[in-house]
Design a protein around this motif. Structure first.
Motif, PDB file in Angstrom:
ATOM      1  N   VAL A 251       0.835  -1.196   0.000  1.00  0.00           N
ATOM      2  CA  VAL A 251       0.000   0.000   0.000  1.00  0.00           C
ATOM      3  C   VAL A 251       0.874   1.253   0.000  1.00  0.00           C
ATOM      4  CG1 VAL A 251      -1.679   1.308   1.372  1.00  0.00           C
ATOM      5  CG2 VAL A 251      -1.902  -1.173   1.138  1.00  0.00           C
ATOM      6  N   PHE A 252       2.081   1.133   0.527  1.00  0.00           N
ATOM      7  CA  PHE A 252       2.964   2.288   0.677  1.00  0.00           C
ATOM      8  C   PHE A 252       3.919   2.472  -0.495  1.00  0.00           C
ATOM      9  CE2 PHE A 252       2.235   1.116   5.241  1.00  0.00           C
ATOM     10  CZ  PHE A 252       1.387   2.169   5.508  1.00  0.00           C
ATOM     11  N   THR A 253       3.601   1.921  -1.633  1.00  0.00           N
ATOM     12  CA  THR A 253       4.450   2.050  -2.807  1.00  0.00           C
ATOM     13  C   THR A 253       3.745   2.888  -3.858  1.00  0.00           C
ATOM     14  OG1 THR A 253       5.288  -0.179  -2.391  1.00  0.00           O
ATOM     15  CG2 THR A 253       5.733   0.740  -4.542  1.00  0.00           C
ATOM     16  N   ASN A 254       4.469   3.829  -4.417  1.00  0.00           N
ATOM     17  CA  ASN A 254       3.930   4.639  -5.503  1.00  0.00           C
ATOM     18  C   ASN A 254       3.771   3.729  -6.716  1.00  0.00           C
ATOM     19  OD1 ASN A 254       3.912   6.230  -7.930  1.00  0.00           O
ATOM     20  ND2 ASN A 254       4.468   7.986  -6.672  1.00  0.00           N
ATOM     21  N   SER A 255       2.558   3.590  -7.215  1.00  0.00           N
ATOM     22  CA  SER A 255       2.295   2.641  -8.302  1.00  0.00           C
ATOM     23  C   SER A 255       2.955   3.045  -9.620  1.00  0.00           C
ATOM     24  CB  SER A 255       0.792   2.462  -8.497  1.00  0.00           C
ATOM     25  OG  SER A 255       0.204   3.706  -8.823  1.00  0.00           O
ATOM     26  N   ASP A 256       3.307   4.313  -9.775  1.00  0.00           N
ATOM     27  CA  ASP A 256       3.967   4.761 -11.005  1.00  0.00           C
ATOM     28  C   ASP A 256       5.477   4.554 -10.961  1.00  0.00           C
ATOM     29  OD1 ASP A 256       1.532   5.619 -12.123  1.00  0.00           O
ATOM     30  OD2 ASP A 256       1.708   7.569 -11.113  1.00  0.00           O
ATOM     31  N   THR A 257       6.075   4.817  -9.806  1.00  0.00           N
ATOM     32  CA  THR A 257       7.543   4.757  -9.691  1.00  0.00           C
ATOM     33  C   THR A 257       8.039   3.540  -8.921  1.00  0.00           C
ATOM     34  OG1 THR A 257       7.575   6.025  -7.633  1.00  0.00           O
ATOM     35  CG2 THR A 257       7.669   7.273  -9.720  1.00  0.00           C
ATOM     36  N   TYR A 258       7.139   2.864  -8.215  1.00  0.00           N
ATOM     37  CA  TYR A 258       7.480   1.730  -7.343  1.00  0.00           C
ATOM     38  C   TYR A 258       8.437   2.130  -6.225  1.00  0.00           C
ATOM     39  CZ  TYR A 258       5.133  -1.023 -10.844  1.00  0.00           C
ATOM     40  OH  TYR A 258       4.199  -1.510 -11.715  1.00  0.00           O
ATOM     41  N   GLU A 259       8.458   3.417  -5.898  1.00  0.00           N
ATOM     42  CA  GLU A 259       9.253   3.898  -4.773  1.00  0.00           C
ATOM     43  C   GLU A 259       8.362   3.968  -3.546  1.00  0.00           C
ATOM     44  OE1 GLU A 259      11.247   7.529  -5.676  1.00  0.00           O
ATOM     45  OE2 GLU A 259      12.219   6.695  -7.445  1.00  0.00           O
ATOM     46  N   TYR A 260       8.985   3.788  -2.378  1.00  0.00           N
ATOM     47  CA  TYR A 260       8.226   3.854  -1.139  1.00  0.00           C
ATOM     48  C   TYR A 260       7.848   5.292  -0.816  1.00  0.00           C
ATOM     49  CZ  TYR A 260       9.626  -0.954  -0.374  1.00  0.00           C
ATOM     50  OH  TYR A 260       9.820  -2.298  -0.496  1.00  0.00           O
ATOM     51  N   THR A 261       6.692   5.454  -0.215  1.00  0.00           N
ATOM     52  CA  THR A 261       6.205   6.766   0.175  1.00  0.00           C
ATOM     53  C   THR A 261       6.662   7.089   1.597  1.00  0.00           C
ATOM     54  OG1 THR A 261       4.165   5.857   1.086  1.00  0.00           O
ATOM     55  CG2 THR A 261       4.151   6.448  -1.265  1.00  0.00           C
ATOM     56  N   GLU A 262       6.406   8.312   2.033  1.00  0.00           N
ATOM     57  CA  GLU A 262       6.744   8.718   3.398  1.00  0.00           C
ATOM     58  C   GLU A 262       5.987   7.869   4.423  1.00  0.00           C
ATOM     59  OE1 GLU A 262       5.950  12.652   6.023  1.00  0.00           O
ATOM     60  OE2 GLU A 262       6.924  12.978   4.078  1.00  0.00           O
ATOM     61  N   GLN A 263       4.770   7.485   4.077  1.00  0.00           N
ATOM     62  CA  GLN A 263       3.972   6.652   4.978  1.00  0.00           C
ATOM     63  C   GLN A 263       4.650   5.296   5.202  1.00  0.00           C
ATOM     64  OE1 GLN A 263       2.653   8.253   2.319  1.00  0.00           O
ATOM     65  NE2 GLN A 263       1.345   9.770   3.287  1.00  0.00           N
ATOM     66  N   PHE A 264       5.397   4.833   4.203  1.00  0.00           N
ATOM     67  CA  PHE A 264       6.123   3.577   4.352  1.00  0.00           C
ATOM     68  C   PHE A 264       7.143   3.691   5.473  1.00  0.00           C
ATOM     69  CE2 PHE A 264       9.984   1.148   3.411  1.00  0.00           C
ATOM     70  CZ  PHE A 264       9.484  -0.140   3.425  1.00  0.00           C
ATOM     71  N   ASP A 265       7.897   4.787   5.501  1.00  0.00           N
ATOM     72  CA  ASP A 265       8.892   4.979   6.554  1.00  0.00           C
ATOM     73  C   ASP A 265       8.234   5.023   7.928  1.00  0.00           C
ATOM     74  OD1 ASP A 265      11.105   5.000   4.831  1.00  0.00           O
ATOM     75  OD2 ASP A 265      10.893   7.158   4.474  1.00  0.00           O
ATOM     76  N   GLU A 266       7.114   5.698   8.027  1.00  0.00           N
ATOM     77  CA  GLU A 266       6.388   5.752   9.296  1.00  0.00           C
ATOM     78  C   GLU A 266       5.918   4.361   9.710  1.00  0.00           C
ATOM     79  OE1 GLU A 266       3.263   8.575   8.603  1.00  0.00           O
ATOM     80  OE2 GLU A 266       4.680  10.237   8.362  1.00  0.00           O
TER      81      GLU A 266
END
Length: 105
Positions: free
Chosen positions: A24-39
């Protein structure tokens, strides 16, 4: 008697839940983790640390010589690993671990 199969199933269930949450915490366009992932990772790590502290309290009476540690190589630096080790082990072991953290990493 210890139910190893139940233990294994519980671990798989928890790992699966965490994995699905991470997707859920991955940007579907870039497959990079979002800030929410770090939290989310910070919360998972904190709860793992708390579980190890509670586990230490349970086993300490009969197994005080057992050393416990927790590490995520790509996420925790040496100071963070040392801090967790200190929270769940005695002072002497923690000092030695801190001195040799690179050997244990």
């Amino acid at each position: 008697m210890f139910d190893y199969e139940k233990f294994e199933n519980d671990v798989v269930r928890q790992m699966t839940a965490v994995f699905h949450r991470w997707t859920v915490f991955t940007n579907s366009d870039t497959y990079e983790y979002t800030e929410q992932f770090d939290e989310h990772c910070d919360k998972i790590i904190e709860h793992c640390k708390n579980a190890l502290i509670r586990f230490r309290q349970v086993i300490n009476k009969d197994h005080s010589d057992v050393l416990l540690t927790f590490n995520i190589r790509e996420y925790l630096d040496g100071d963070e690993r040392t801090e967790i080790f200190q929270a769940i082990n005695d002072e002497d072991a923690s000092e030695e671990y801190a001195e040799h953290i690179e050997d244990y990493a």
